[in-house]
Design a protein around this motif. Structure first.
Motif, PDB file in Angstrom:
ATOM      1  N   TYR A 163      32.116  45.508  38.130  1.00 10.00           N
ATOM      2  CA  TYR A 163      31.496  45.931  39.261  1.00 10.00           C
ATOM      3  C   TYR A 163      32.653  45.961  40.358  1.00 10.00           C
ATOM      4  N   ARG A 199      31.783  42.843  45.770  1.00  9.88           N
ATOM      5  CA  ARG A 199      32.057  43.920  45.162  1.00  9.88           C
ATOM      6  C   ARG A 199      31.116  45.090  45.039  1.00  9.88           C
ATOM      7  N   ALA A 200      31.268  46.179  45.159  1.00  6.51           N
ATOM      8  CA  ALA A 200      30.087  47.383  45.088  1.00  6.51           C
ATOM      9  C   ALA A 200      30.279  47.889  43.298  1.00  6.51           C
ATOM     10  N   SER A 201      30.344  48.992  43.309  1.00  9.78           N
ATOM     11  CA  SER A 201      30.547  49.802  42.347  1.00  9.78           C
ATOM     12  C   SER A 201      30.442  51.191  42.133  1.00  9.78           C
ATOM     13  N   HIS A 202      30.611  52.034  41.239  1.00 10.61           N
ATOM     14  CA  HIS A 202      30.604  53.419  41.254  1.00 10.61           C
ATOM     15  C   HIS A 202      29.307  54.016  40.689  1.00 10.61           C
ATOM     16  N   GLY A 203      28.104  53.052  40.765  1.00 18.20           N
ATOM     17  CA  GLY A 203      26.935  53.452  40.580  1.00 18.20           C
ATOM     18  C   GLY A 203      25.872  52.762  41.554  1.00 18.20           C
ATOM     19  N   PRO A 241      34.561  51.379  35.930  1.00 17.39           N
ATOM     20  CA  PRO A 241      33.674  50.487  36.503  1.00 17.39           C
ATOM     21  C   PRO A 241      32.104  50.912  36.146  1.00 17.39           C
ATOM     22  N   VAL A 242      31.190  49.793  36.627  1.00 17.00           N
ATOM     23  CA  VAL A 242      29.816  50.250  36.685  1.00 17.00           C
ATOM     24  C   VAL A 242      29.658  51.584  37.478  1.00 17.00           C
ATOM     25  N   GLY A 243      28.909  52.450  36.595  1.00 19.63           N
ATOM     26  CA  GLY A 243      28.643  53.853  37.030  1.00 19.63           C
ATOM     27  C   GLY A 243      29.491  54.877  36.294  1.00 19.63           C
ATOM     28  N   ALA A 269      27.672  43.204  43.289  1.00 13.85           N
ATOM     29  CA  ALA A 269      28.000  41.757  42.868  1.00 13.85           C
ATOM     30  C   ALA A 269      28.572  40.955  43.840  1.00 13.85           C
TER      31      ALA A 269
END
Lengths: 125, 125
Positions: free
Chosen positions: B116, A72-76, B39-41, A80
């Motif tokens: 995430y 999993r990535a993120s928007h920041g 989401p994160v970010g 993970a």
């Protein structure tokens, strides 16, 4: 800014470098001032020397890592991944269920790593 | 101190409450001063009203959650889980690959949640 694709590639590289037992390549994924908290709740390792020593010990176990699900990535600036660690501990084959979370600096290096696994995540197989 | 078993149960309850579309039960998993970054970010939601509104919108999508791998705990006050979110978005069936990390207060409530997932973690199916 590190892109989503760069973060995914750097996460996959962790798995691949570990399974190749390539200590220097693992440590090179980290920024010089990075921190490692593995497992979460233990005293963090900080900086290149402590991180190098941590992975030297980890590789000596002969552990093998296998992704449990897609990275999993993120928007920041974070990503993970869930994976399993297979190792032999004092003659007993064991598996540890782990989720690692990495944050990234602007150069695409890990600025921090946290490994989520508890006592009950480590089981004989 | 929240025990490892309590953290695992509270993570599973998130999945179960979501799939029962039980908005109040989801919100009750959180401390009154908790934060949600999903989401994160993205800008974090803070406090009971913002968290309630966030999940009200989330449940309106009809999304269903399925664990991708066993829930991970930690040696501290945190736990993590990888799951898939199945939903219909503008007529298209979609899946989102997510990892949630929760921290816990001493009463066993979530003090923070970070989800995430990046743009490329959401795909048509």
């Amino acid at each position: 800014m590190t892109t989503e694709a760069q973060m995914r590639a750097a996460m996959q590289a962790y798995i691949d470098n570990f399974n190749r037992q390539d200590l220097e390549a693992i440590v090179d994924l980290y920024a010089d001032d990075a921190t490692v908290e593995d497992p979460v709740g233990s005293p963090p390792k900080a900086g290149r020397d402590e991180i190098h020593a941590f992975y030297q010990t980890a590789l000596e176990t002969g552990a093998r890592l296998t992704l449990s699900a897609p990275i999993r990535a993120s928007h920041g600036n974070a990503a993970a991944m869930a994976f399993e660690v297979a190792l032999n501990y004092q003659g007993q084959d064991m598996v540890i269920h782990v989720i690692d979370v990495m944050t990234f600096n602007d150069q695409g290096k890990y600025s921090s790593m946290k490994a989520y696994w508890g006592p009950e995540d480590m089981k004989p197989v």
